[in-house]
Write a protein that holds these residues in place. Sequence first.
Motif, PDB file in Angstrom:
ATOM      1  N   MET A   2       0.835  -1.199   0.000  1.00  0.00           N
ATOM      2  CA  MET A   2       0.000   0.000   0.000  1.00  0.00           C
ATOM      3  C   MET A   2       0.871   1.251   0.000  1.00  0.00           C
ATOM      4  N   LEU A   3       0.496   2.233  -0.819  1.00  0.00           N
ATOM      5  CA  LEU A   3       1.129   3.547  -0.833  1.00  0.00           C
ATOM      6  C   LEU A   3       0.190   4.515  -0.130  1.00  0.00           C
ATOM      7  N   PHE A   4       0.708   5.267   0.860  1.00  0.00           N
ATOM      8  CA  PHE A   4      -0.156   6.112   1.689  1.00  0.00           C
ATOM      9  C   PHE A   4       0.541   7.429   2.011  1.00  0.00           C
ATOM     10  N   GLY A   5      -0.202   8.533   1.825  1.00  0.00           N
ATOM     11  CA  GLY A   5       0.323   9.837   2.208  1.00  0.00           C
ATOM     12  C   GLY A   5      -0.148  10.933   1.274  1.00  0.00           C
ATOM     13  N   ASP A   6       0.627  12.011   1.230  1.00  0.00           N
ATOM     14  CA  ASP A   6       0.280  13.164   0.404  1.00  0.00           C
ATOM     15  C   ASP A   6       0.903  13.027  -0.981  1.00  0.00           C
ATOM     16  N   SER A   7       1.073  14.149  -1.691  1.00  0.00           N
ATOM     17  CA  SER A   7       1.642  14.076  -3.039  1.00  0.00           C
ATOM     18  C   SER A   7       3.081  13.608  -3.024  1.00  0.00           C
ATOM     19  N   HIS A   8       3.758  13.730  -1.878  1.00  0.00           N
ATOM     20  CA  HIS A   8       5.126  13.243  -1.771  1.00  0.00           C
ATOM     21  C   HIS A   8       5.180  11.745  -1.506  1.00  0.00           C
ATOM     22  N   ALA A   9       4.048  11.141  -1.257  1.00  0.00           N
ATOM     23  CA  ALA A   9       3.915   9.690  -1.367  1.00  0.00           C
ATOM     24  C   ALA A   9       3.480   9.341  -2.789  1.00  0.00           C
ATOM     25  N   ALA A  10       2.538  10.125  -3.317  1.00  0.00           N
ATOM     26  CA  ALA A  10       1.986   9.840  -4.641  1.00  0.00           C
ATOM     27  C   ALA A  10       3.046   9.840  -5.730  1.00  0.00           C
ATOM     28  N   HIS A  11       4.078  10.685  -5.587  1.00  0.00           N
ATOM     29  CA  HIS A  11       5.062  10.716  -6.674  1.00  0.00           C
ATOM     30  C   HIS A  11       5.939   9.462  -6.704  1.00  0.00           C
ATOM     31  N   TRP A  12       5.786   8.576  -5.751  1.00  0.00           N
ATOM     32  CA  TRP A  12       6.439   7.264  -5.780  1.00  0.00           C
ATOM     33  C   TRP A  12       5.604   6.228  -6.536  1.00  0.00           C
ATOM     34  N   PHE A  13       4.446   6.622  -7.011  1.00  0.00           N
ATOM     35  CA  PHE A  13       3.504   5.655  -7.583  1.00  0.00           C
ATOM     36  C   PHE A  13       4.156   4.775  -8.639  1.00  0.00           C
ATOM     37  N   GLY A  14       4.818   5.395  -9.619  1.00  0.00           N
ATOM     38  CA  GLY A  14       5.387   4.621 -10.722  1.00  0.00           C
ATOM     39  C   GLY A  14       6.385   3.581 -10.269  1.00  0.00           C
ATOM     40  N   GLY A  15       7.228   3.950  -9.309  1.00  0.00           N
ATOM     41  CA  GLY A  15       8.222   3.008  -8.812  1.00  0.00           C
ATOM     42  C   GLY A  15       7.589   1.833  -8.088  1.00  0.00           C
ATOM     43  N   ILE A  16       6.597   2.122  -7.248  1.00  0.00           N
ATOM     44  CA  ILE A  16       5.955   1.047  -6.488  1.00  0.00           C
ATOM     45  C   ILE A  16       5.081   0.192  -7.396  1.00  0.00           C
ATOM     46  N   ARG A  17       4.446   0.830  -8.381  1.00  0.00           N
ATOM     47  CA  ARG A  17       3.671   0.054  -9.354  1.00  0.00           C
ATOM     48  C   ARG A  17       4.574  -0.916 -10.109  1.00  0.00           C
ATOM     49  N   ASP A  18       5.761  -0.469 -10.496  1.00  0.00           N
ATOM     50  CA  ASP A  18       6.691  -1.371 -11.170  1.00  0.00           C
ATOM     51  C   ASP A  18       7.095  -2.532 -10.259  1.00  0.00           C
ATOM     52  N   ILE A  19       7.354  -2.228  -8.986  1.00  0.00           N
ATOM     53  CA  ILE A  19       7.708  -3.284  -8.031  1.00  0.00           C
ATOM     54  C   ILE A  19       6.562  -4.291  -7.909  1.00  0.00           C
ATOM     55  N   ALA A  20       5.334  -3.783  -7.840  1.00  0.00           N
ATOM     56  CA  ALA A  20       4.166  -4.664  -7.737  1.00  0.00           C
ATOM     57  C   ALA A  20       4.035  -5.541  -8.979  1.00  0.00           C
ATOM     58  N   ASP A  21       4.198  -4.948 -10.163  1.00  0.00           N
ATOM     59  CA  ASP A  21       4.068  -5.720 -11.394  1.00  0.00           C
ATOM     60  C   ASP A  21       5.154  -6.786 -11.504  1.00  0.00           C
ATOM     61  N   GLN A  22       6.375  -6.431 -11.152  1.00  0.00           N
ATOM     62  CA  GLN A  22       7.500  -7.358 -11.298  1.00  0.00           C
ATOM     63  C   GLN A  22       7.417  -8.529 -10.320  1.00  0.00           C
ATOM     64  N   ASN A  23       6.766  -8.306  -9.189  1.00  0.00           N
ATOM     65  CA  ASN A  23       6.709  -9.346  -8.157  1.00  0.00           C
ATOM     66  C   ASN A  23       5.317  -9.938  -7.963  1.00  0.00           C
ATOM     67  N   ARG A  24       4.385  -9.556  -8.822  1.00  0.00           N
ATOM     68  CA  ARG A  24       3.014 -10.059  -8.748  1.00  0.00           C
ATOM     69  C   ARG A  24       2.363  -9.738  -7.412  1.00  0.00           C
ATOM     70  N   TYR A  25       2.533  -8.479  -6.965  1.00  0.00           N
ATOM     71  CA  TYR A  25       1.860  -7.996  -5.764  1.00  0.00           C
ATOM     72  C   TYR A  25       0.583  -7.261  -6.161  1.00  0.00           C
ATOM     73  N   ARG A  26      -0.359  -7.255  -5.255  1.00  0.00           N
ATOM     74  CA  ARG A  26      -1.490  -6.327  -5.357  1.00  0.00           C
ATOM     75  C   ARG A  26      -1.027  -4.998  -4.777  1.00  0.00           C
ATOM     76  N   MET A  27      -1.354  -3.889  -5.447  1.00  0.00           N
ATOM     77  CA  MET A  27      -0.961  -2.571  -4.961  1.00  0.00           C
ATOM     78  C   MET A  27      -2.195  -1.735  -4.661  1.00  0.00           C
ATOM     79  N   LEU A  28      -2.219  -1.112  -3.479  1.00  0.00           N
ATOM     80  CA  LEU A  28      -3.259  -0.168  -3.110  1.00  0.00           C
ATOM     81  C   LEU A  28      -2.669   1.238  -3.106  1.00  0.00           C
TER      82      LEU A  28
END
Length: 331
Positions: free
Chosen positions: A98-124
């Motif tokens: 899960m990614l949680f916080g303000d826009s300074h959490a949101a700007h990590w979205f692409g990186g965490i989405r890639d991690i989720a895709d590469q490892n077959r995680y569900r991402m919130l």
Amino acid sequence: MRFRTVAAVTLTVAATAAVGPAVAVSTVEASASSAESVSPTFGAPIENAPTTRRLYPSPPQAKSAEPPIYSNGCHSWPPRTAAKACVYGAKKSNKTVMLFGDSHAAHWFGGIRDIADQNRYRMLSVTKSSCPAADLRVRRYRGKQVHTSCFPWRQNVFKKLNAQAWGDIDVAVISSWHFHQVLGRGKLLKGASRQAEWTRAINRTLSVLSANVDQVIVLRDSPQMPRGMNGYWRCIAKNQARPKRCGTATSKALPAGIWGIEKYAAARFPNVKAVDLSTQFCGGSFCSPVDGKLLAFKDDNHWNQVYVRARLGPKLAPHVTTAMEQQDQQA
């Protein structure tokens, strides 16, 4: 519910975009059909970037390289107070980040989405503009108005977590802008009073997360470039051959006080970990707006998604996968 241990990593960078539909899991329905209409910048491999360009992405590309959650209804803007989560990655996976916080959490979205895709995680994705993960009352972004929808939104997120409304969450990654105007009893706090309030606020947040998430990662905030948003871009436009002229001292860009508070708070919880990735862009005493030839920012304080996916996501990935492995060992 699985055994809960939280490893918190404080992030300091901006959200990125990724390709694929989102599914809303809150009471507010997401307009996912437009979720992934991203700039061609996001699909361009860094290794194939034009060699004749001084900076990559170019300043116009960097400005538009925002996470898709900004435009698809997943990122919460005022006056929304409903707690909304959108699902990405492997939506039926039994491993969730899960990614949680303000826009300074949101700007990590692409990186965490890639991690989720590469490892077959569900991402919130659970983010709201100008609303830090720390349980603070704040003013609107660089304004004088009280951010009236922030505190109730965060309380609603906590209620969802306490009720396990979003299912089991293995790893949470949180981050907050460290320059928020913090309020106490309606008054603007500064100096020691501001730090004391931040201490109480981050401890309240980590108490909720540590009880409801298996591992929590708290990432250090991204640096603040000088001159303000418009001044920053004027500097970059004039200095594309020498963009480091637009940087600043680490002591100004990355205030040590708030980060010290967050690290100390994280150390109080056995399942929370504070992570500092700032040496990638703030080595020694200077913070640069570029990493090699890569332009890092989309404005004076948010990462662009090209940079997040190319540099920061891979740096964050071992922390997320290690936290997920720790959960597997304890389950």
